[in-house]
Every structure is written in structure tokens, then in C-alpha cells.
Design a protein around this motif. Sequence first.
Motif, PDB file in Angstrom:
ATOM      1  N   ALA A  46       0.824  -1.199   0.000  1.00 55.44           N
ATOM      2  CA  ALA A  46       0.000   0.000   0.000  1.00 55.44           C
ATOM      3  C   ALA A  46       0.865   1.258   0.000  1.00 55.44           C
ATOM      4  N   ILE A  47       0.192   2.387   0.063  1.00 58.77           N
ATOM      5  CA  ILE A  47       0.874   3.679   0.036  1.00 58.77           C
ATOM      6  C   ILE A  47       1.892   3.814   1.157  1.00 58.77           C
ATOM      7  N   ARG A  84      -5.517   8.764  -0.497  1.00 61.73           N
ATOM      8  CA  ARG A  84      -4.459   8.166   0.330  1.00 61.73           C
ATOM      9  C   ARG A  84      -3.617   9.232   1.044  1.00 61.73           C
ATOM     10  N   SER A  87      -2.851   8.676   4.850  1.00 64.23           N
ATOM     11  CA  SER A  87      -1.896   7.576   5.056  1.00 64.23           C
ATOM     12  C   SER A  87      -0.489   8.002   4.655  1.00 64.23           C
TER      13      SER A  87
END
Length: 128
Positions: A46-47, A84, A87
Amino acid sequence: MKQTIHTALAPSAIGPYVQAVRVKDWLYISGCIPITADTNNMVAGAIEEQTRQALKNLDAILTAAGGCKKDIVKTTCFLTDIERFNSFNQIYSDYFENEYPARSCVEVSRLPKDALVEIEAVAYLGRA
């Protein structure tokens, strides 16, 4: 006078550019995406994982030029999905430890190798 900066601890450029250029006390670091230096592969995940790797690459280039993250005065951050953003900010803020540089952060439609994030930076290495 222009000096090219290169380190094997960050991935090589994937196009007609260099990792960084130093002009006097200024360092201009090219956009770092989450590719590992040892395999030249994109970090899966993921990010958060991709942001950590992009910052690790940026840090390796900065260190090769004789700098540290406190020398960074400006970053430009590119995200493929602004949803995103929070995050990304969590990892970014952990890296800079509350000593933030100026920053632009924008959403883009696509990044090289389909990365989720790319970070470029300008640093001032002329410490007193």
C-alpha cells in the motif's frame, strides 16, 4: 559548477536523468519512486510501504551528497490517489520528525512503473 550525485544505495535513474545534481550548496534530488536499489523492483504494498521506500531512496541520495533530512527545504510529492493523503502524511511526518520542509502535494493520473507515490526534494547543504 554542477556536480552529479549518484549512489548504488538508491535505484539508478530509469530515464535520461540523474539521481541528483548539486550546484554550490544546493542539491536537487530527482523524483524518487518506491523501487529497491538491490532488485530494481517496485515495492509491493500500500501507500505506506511505498512511501517508506521512496523516502529511503531520497535519504540515500541525500546522504551520498553529504546531507541529511534536516537539510531538505522543499519537497514535491505526487500521489496517484489523493484519498491516500492521510496515510501518506503519517509516514511522511514520521520521517521528518516534526521538522518539516515546505511542500507541494498533488494528485497525478499515473506515475512511472505504476508507483503510488513519487517524492522529489531540494536541499540546502551550506550549513554554517
